[in-house]
Design a protein around this motif. Structure first.
Motif, PDB file in Angstrom:
ATOM      1  N   GLN A 137      21.490 -15.656  24.139  1.00  0.00           N
ATOM      2  CA  GLN A 137      22.504 -16.259  25.009  1.00  0.00           C
ATOM      3  C   GLN A 137      21.932 -17.377  25.891  1.00  0.00           C
ATOM      4  O   GLN A 137      22.467 -18.495  25.922  1.00  0.00           O
ATOM      5  CB  GLN A 137      23.152 -15.197  25.930  1.00  0.00           C
ATOM      6  CG  GLN A 137      24.091 -14.235  25.228  1.00  0.00           C
ATOM      7  CD  GLN A 137      23.406 -12.959  24.788  1.00  0.00           C
ATOM      8  OE1 GLN A 137      22.269 -12.992  24.320  1.00  0.00           O
ATOM      9  NE2 GLN A 137      24.088 -11.834  24.886  1.00  0.00           N
ATOM     10  N   GLU A 145      22.801 -21.345  25.507  1.00  0.00           N
ATOM     11  CA  GLU A 145      23.620 -22.000  26.540  1.00  0.00           C
ATOM     12  C   GLU A 145      22.855 -23.169  27.174  1.00  0.00           C
ATOM     13  O   GLU A 145      23.433 -24.237  27.410  1.00  0.00           O
ATOM     14  CB  GLU A 145      24.023 -20.986  27.608  1.00  0.00           C
ATOM     15  CG  GLU A 145      25.047 -21.553  28.586  1.00  0.00           C
ATOM     16  CD  GLU A 145      25.504 -20.528  29.616  1.00  0.00           C
ATOM     17  OE1 GLU A 145      24.687 -19.675  30.010  1.00  0.00           O
ATOM     18  OE2 GLU A 145      26.672 -20.595  30.037  1.00  0.00           O
ATOM     19  N   PRO A 151      28.252 -19.836  34.347  1.00  0.00           N
ATOM     20  CA  PRO A 151      27.537 -19.656  33.079  1.00  0.00           C
ATOM     21  C   PRO A 151      27.119 -18.205  32.850  1.00  0.00           C
ATOM     22  O   PRO A 151      27.465 -17.304  33.619  1.00  0.00           O
ATOM     23  CB  PRO A 151      26.309 -20.544  33.287  1.00  0.00           C
ATOM     24  CG  PRO A 151      26.027 -20.444  34.747  1.00  0.00           C
ATOM     25  CD  PRO A 151      27.371 -20.262  35.438  1.00  0.00           C
ATOM     26  N   GLY A 153      30.544 -20.493  30.614  1.00  0.00           N
ATOM     27  CA  GLY A 153      29.788 -20.099  29.423  1.00  0.00           C
ATOM     28  C   GLY A 153      30.317 -18.782  28.890  1.00  0.00           C
ATOM     29  O   GLY A 153      30.451 -17.819  29.649  1.00  0.00           O
ATOM     30  N   PHE A 170      27.464 -19.142  20.900  1.00  0.00           N
ATOM     31  CA  PHE A 170      27.804 -19.230  22.323  1.00  0.00           C
ATOM     32  C   PHE A 170      28.675 -20.467  22.530  1.00  0.00           C
ATOM     33  O   PHE A 170      28.572 -21.443  21.777  1.00  0.00           O
ATOM     34  CB  PHE A 170      26.502 -19.343  23.139  1.00  0.00           C
ATOM     35  CG  PHE A 170      26.656 -18.910  24.572  1.00  0.00           C
ATOM     36  CD1 PHE A 170      26.431 -17.596  24.945  1.00  0.00           C
ATOM     37  CD2 PHE A 170      27.060 -19.818  25.552  1.00  0.00           C
ATOM     38  CE1 PHE A 170      26.591 -17.189  26.263  1.00  0.00           C
ATOM     39  CE2 PHE A 170      27.220 -19.422  26.867  1.00  0.00           C
ATOM     40  CZ  PHE A 170      26.980 -18.106  27.221  1.00  0.00           C
ATOM     41  N   LEU A 177      30.659 -23.228  25.526  1.00  0.00           N
ATOM     42  CA  LEU A 177      30.828 -23.731  26.894  1.00  0.00           C
ATOM     43  C   LEU A 177      32.200 -24.366  26.952  1.00  0.00           C
ATOM     44  O   LEU A 177      32.549 -25.171  26.083  1.00  0.00           O
ATOM     45  CB  LEU A 177      29.808 -24.839  27.152  1.00  0.00           C
ATOM     46  CG  LEU A 177      28.488 -24.528  27.820  1.00  0.00           C
ATOM     47  CD1 LEU A 177      27.682 -25.826  27.924  1.00  0.00           C
ATOM     48  CD2 LEU A 177      28.660 -23.902  29.195  1.00  0.00           C
TER      49      LEU A 177
END
Ligand SMILES: C[S@@+](CC[C@H](N)C(=O)[O-])C[C@H]1O[C@@H](n2cnc3c(N)ncnc32)[C@H](O)[C@@H]1O
Length: 319
Positions: free
Chosen positions: A58, A62, A160, A191, A311, A313
């Motif tokens: 993760q 990110e 995030p 995130g 992942f 955003l």
């Protein structure tokens, strides 16, 4: 008055102090401890160690997304912005944003882990001497006053780490709505961890070095330190299966024997094999998260994901 983020009695336990929440949570059937209590100084340091684990994709995914898209993100946020970060942790990811933004006016990191937040803010201040910093030690699920920074023409939120996944989808929606109010018309960069092969998820929460297990057991260690509790950490096991139907990792501490444990002035009984629920980490698809954000009143605009769709955003606008 009922807080808007509260959904039911189980989540209301999360609004209490650690000692009250522990006493109440361990008297429920099934037993539980709200995950925000993981984070005292020791818990925050353990989370930091988790972020560096090979299995914990993760953080590095990110960070790579933030680095790769920092220019575009900065232009979506705009010049002269103040950044409000929810659950700020080590204050590492925000540096990527601060470095890309045009004339960032201030930064308000919010975190429940007070001494850790003060410590990392002092270090950030050394590297960003001209940035106005306003750390807020508090619970972002509760109403918080966020002071306006001088010279800022807009506010942007930063959330995030897929911390949003720690809330059930309906509560996540209510929390996003609350954040939208706190942002005063500003957008939010969130995130979000994505649904994927359960084996990858399982490995991320069951690392070979046992750091996630130590993080989970920090709840008991913290109770021993702060509340004179008598937990023997060896008598509990870390257990973190993936629930594919609910699309979430569920984290438990399982009592390895029948035992009676001192907690303040009382005794808590555990059956052999009894599980204490300590955390959920919900996974989303890009579409299912955008749907929740829209229900919270945001306009989901840009979204970035890595090539393996591990992942994401999301840039959400308030209006
Ligand atoms: C999963 S970590 C993420 C940390 C950091 N944002 C990152 O991306 O690496 C969650 C962070 O949120 C904080 N936190 C958890 N629940 C919170 C709450 N209810 N209010 C304020 N902070 C909270 C924790 O102390 C921790 O620093």
């Amino acid at each position: 008055m009922m807080d808007a983020v509260r959904q039911d009695a189980r989540e209301a336990v999360a609004d209490l102090s650690f000692s009250q929440a522990l006493a109440e949570g361990l008297s429920l059937t099934p037993k539980e401890i709200p995950c925000k209590f993981f984070y005292d100084a020791a818990g925050s340091a353990l989370f930091d160690a988790i972020c560096a684990l090979p299995e914990y994709y993760q953080t590095r995914t990110e960070v790579a997304l933030l680095r790769r898209n920092a220019g575009e993100i900065a232009s979506l946020i705009g010049a002269d912005a103040e950044i409000v970060e929810f659950g700020a942790g080590a204050l590492r990811k925000v540096r990527i944003l601060l470095d890309a933004l045009s004339r960032p006016r201030g930064y308000t990191p919010i975190d429940i882990s007070g001494s850790y937040l003060r410590d990392v803010t002092r270090r950030l201040a050394v590297d960003y001497p001209n940035l106005a910093l306003c750390p807020v030690v508090g619970d972002f699920t509760m109403p918080l006053h966020i002071p306006k920074m001088n010279g800022a023409v807009r506010r942007a939120g930063f959330f995030p780490g897929s911390t949003i996944g720690n809330f059930r989808p309906d509560t996540a929606m209510t929390l996003l709505r609350r954040m939208r109010e706190m942002l005063d018309g500003g957008g939010l960069l969130v995130g979000v961890d994505l649904v994927k092969d359960p084996a990858i998820l399982h490995a991320a929460y069951n690392d070979a070095a046992g750091v996630t297990a130590a993080f989970n057991k920090n709840l008991l260690a913290r109770a021993n330190r702060e509340l004179n509790a008598g937990f023997d950490l060896e008598d509990f096991a870390h257990y973190a299966p993936y629930n594919p139907k609910a699309q979430r990792i569920e984290m438990y501490l399982v009592s390895l024997k029948r035992q009676s444990v001192r907690l303040g002035g009382r005794i808590v009984e555990f059956q052999a094999g009894e599980a204490v629920h300590t955390e959920d980490s919900h996974k989303y698809t890009i579409e299912s998260f955008r749907e929740i954000a829209a229900r919270a009143g945001f306009i989901p605009r840009a979204v970035w994901a890595d090539e393996n769709r591990q992942f994401s955003l999301h840039w959400l606008e308030s209006r």
